[in-house]
Write a protein that holds these residues in place. Structure first.
Motif, PDB file in Angstrom:
ATOM      1  N   GLY A 271       0.818  -1.202   0.000  1.00 43.23           N
ATOM      2  CA  GLY A 271       0.000   0.000   0.000  1.00 43.23           C
ATOM      3  C   GLY A 271       0.853   1.254   0.000  1.00 43.23           C
ATOM      4  O   GLY A 271       0.555   2.233  -0.704  1.00 43.23           O
ATOM      5  N   GLY A 272       1.934   1.251   0.808  1.00 44.36           N
ATOM      6  CA  GLY A 272       2.838   2.397   0.809  1.00 44.36           C
ATOM      7  C   GLY A 272       3.503   2.594  -0.538  1.00 44.36           C
ATOM      8  O   GLY A 272       3.630   3.723  -1.023  1.00 44.36           O
ATOM      9  N   ASP A 273       3.935   1.496  -1.157  1.00 48.13           N
ATOM     10  CA  ASP A 273       4.542   1.591  -2.491  1.00 48.13           C
ATOM     11  C   ASP A 273       3.539   2.156  -3.493  1.00 48.13           C
ATOM     12  O   ASP A 273       3.911   2.954  -4.369  1.00 48.13           O
ATOM     13  CB  ASP A 273       5.018   0.216  -2.949  1.00 48.13           C
ATOM     14  N   ALA A 274       2.283   1.757  -3.383  1.00 49.38           N
ATOM     15  CA  ALA A 274       1.254   2.261  -4.303  1.00 49.38           C
ATOM     16  C   ALA A 274       1.075   3.759  -4.144  1.00 49.38           C
ATOM     17  O   ALA A 274       0.915   4.496  -5.132  1.00 49.38           O
ATOM     18  CB  ALA A 274      -0.072   1.530  -4.058  1.00 49.38           C
ATOM     19  N   PRO A 330      -4.445   4.054  -6.733  1.00 46.88           N
ATOM     20  CA  PRO A 330      -4.640   2.680  -7.218  1.00 46.88           C
ATOM     21  C   PRO A 330      -3.948   1.681  -6.297  1.00 46.88           C
ATOM     22  O   PRO A 330      -2.788   1.850  -5.944  1.00 46.88           O
ATOM     23  CB  PRO A 330      -3.990   2.692  -8.609  1.00 46.88           C
ATOM     24  N   GLY A 331      -4.697   0.668  -5.873  1.00 50.56           N
ATOM     25  CA  GLY A 331      -4.138  -0.322  -4.966  1.00 50.56           C
ATOM     26  C   GLY A 331      -4.601  -0.156  -3.538  1.00 50.56           C
ATOM     27  O   GLY A 331      -4.438  -1.059  -2.716  1.00 50.56           O
ATOM     28  N   LEU A 332      -5.187   1.018  -3.216  1.00 50.44           N
ATOM     29  CA  LEU A 332      -5.762   1.256  -1.893  1.00 50.44           C
ATOM     30  C   LEU A 332      -7.287   1.302  -2.012  1.00 50.44           C
ATOM     31  O   LEU A 332      -7.825   1.532  -3.093  1.00 50.44           O
ATOM     32  CB  LEU A 332      -5.245   2.572  -1.313  1.00 50.44           C
ATOM     33  N   PRO A 333      -8.006   1.097  -0.905  1.00 54.33           N
ATOM     34  CA  PRO A 333      -9.477   1.170  -0.954  1.00 54.33           C
ATOM     35  C   PRO A 333      -9.955   2.482  -1.559  1.00 54.33           C
ATOM     36  O   PRO A 333      -9.318   3.529  -1.407  1.00 54.33           O
ATOM     37  CB  PRO A 333      -9.879   1.040   0.523  1.00 54.33           C
TER      38      PRO A 333
END
Length: 392
Positions: A271-274, A330-333
């Protein structure tokens, strides 16, 4: 073994070495297809040395002579295909195959002509000259040419012309009455010695082109942050001086993702990378032409805005803040928003860049202390410089 036979063996070993060199380079080069064609070119052309030995000791002589001619010529046509891949040029393999087959047929037709005459020597050497001439022309047509590329063109032209000269040398030096007499003829020593020099020269020049591209790619990779796609700190430091040399004013914007640790704790490192990836893409897309954007820390980014004053830099930072505040990651809720804080500083006249970055960094911390998701302007450079002078 005659002197020419010894040189023939040396040429074979040299070609095999280049075959292995190009295969090794292909593992790292972005032009790996071209490198493989070059490897194949040297491997196939080296077969002519084997066939030349068979001519002298094993019948049928005519078969080995034609195979020696065809394998050397095939290697040169493979070189042309490799150069097409190297410089991203359109290459009609069908047309090259047709030309190659015509030349092989020519070699068969002139086989019975008297050796040691121009009637035989020039038609025999001309296909090699044409094949290398096509490679030189392809390299010359390359849209971007460095010094090494130009040197390659010159070398290919010289090698092409050398085959025409070999036609005359075969007459004046004597190439033997039959194909079987070649290795013991005076011409064989001249032919193989010049061949050894040119094999090494062409091979080294092609390797030079490929290795320089590998070095350039490695330099770029060393200066790029793979996660965000932006420059890293090294890339920023290596590029910013040239921008600083442009006419002032210049501005610095330092930005930092808010509550990034909680993003990592809640959604994991993916999530951090996203979040970092999305922020980097936004900065790259929004930055004006000529701006330098870099990721200089975990979640910290810097923008150098050349020929941009404080007011324009502040407006730009506010636009970035507003965009990040409402954009999903993108990649997080879907409902999760990752905001950012910004510090802006205009670089003062003759002010060292590190001082301006320090002022922008202080402004960033002021934005964090003000509740995050906001923009703060740095102290004027005169105030900071005065403070530094007082402290010293």
């Amino acid at each position: 073994m005659s002197g020419a036979g010894f040189l023939l063996a040396v040429n074979f070993l040299i070609a095999q070495c280049f075959f292995m060199f190009f295969l090794a380079v292909a593992a790292r080069s972005r032009n790996r297809v071209a490198a493989r064609w070059f490897a194949g070119s040297f491997a196939v052309a080296s077969l002519s040395a084997i066939f030349e030995f068979l001519i002298a000791y094993v019948p049928p002589v005519r078969l080995w002579a034609l195979l020696a001619f065809a394998s050397m010529l095939a290697g040169m046509f493979m070189l042309r295909i490799g150069i097409g891949h190297l410089y991203n040029l359109k290459t009609s393999r069908t047309a090259l195959a047709g030309i190659y087959l015509c030349f092989v047929a020519l070699g068969s037709l002139i086989y019975d002509l008297p050796r040691g005459t121009l009637q035989h020597a020039l038609p025999y050497q001309a296909p090699f000259a044409v094949a290398l001439g096509m490679s030189a022309w392809a390299a010359w047509r390359a849209p971007v040419k460095s010094f090494v590329d130009r040197a390659l063109v010159v070398l290919l032209v010289a090698t092409s012309l050398h085959f025409i000269l070999k036609g005359f040398a075969a007459v004046f030096a004597g190439a033997g009455a039959t194909a079987k007499d070649y290795l013991s003829s005076p011409f064989a020593l001249v032919s193989q010695s010049t061949g050894a020099v040119l094999i090494v020269a062409v091979g080294l020049m092609l390797l030079c082109v490929l290795v320089l591209e590998i070095v350039a790619d490695e330099k770029v990779n060393a200066e790029v942050d793979l996660l965000s796609g932006l420059c890293n700190r090294r890339g920023f430091d290596n590029r910013v001086d040239a921008l600083m040399a442009q006419s002032a004013p210049h501005s610095i914007v330092i930005c930092d993702l808010d509550r990034f640790k909680s993003v990592n704790d809640t959604y994991g490192h993916e999530g951090g990378d996203a979040a970092i990836r999305a922020f980097g893409e936004m900065l790259k897309a929004a930055s004006p032409e000529g701006a330098l954007v870099a990721r200089i820390g975990g979640e910290e980014f810097v923008l150098f805005l050349p020929r941009t004053g404080k007011e324009a830099a502040l407006l730009f930072a506010h636009a970035l803040r507003a965009t990040r505040a409402v954009s999903p990651v993108p990649g997080l809720p879907q409902g999760v928003r990752v905001t950012a804080s910004f510090g802006v500083a205009e670089i003062g006249q003759n002010e060292p860049l590190r001082f301006a970055m320090r002022r922008a960094d202080d402004a960033l911390y002021a934005a964090k202390n003000a509740g995050r998701d906001c923009v703060r302007e740095a102290e004027p450079p005169a105030v900071v410089l005065h403070a530094v002078k007082q402290a010293s």
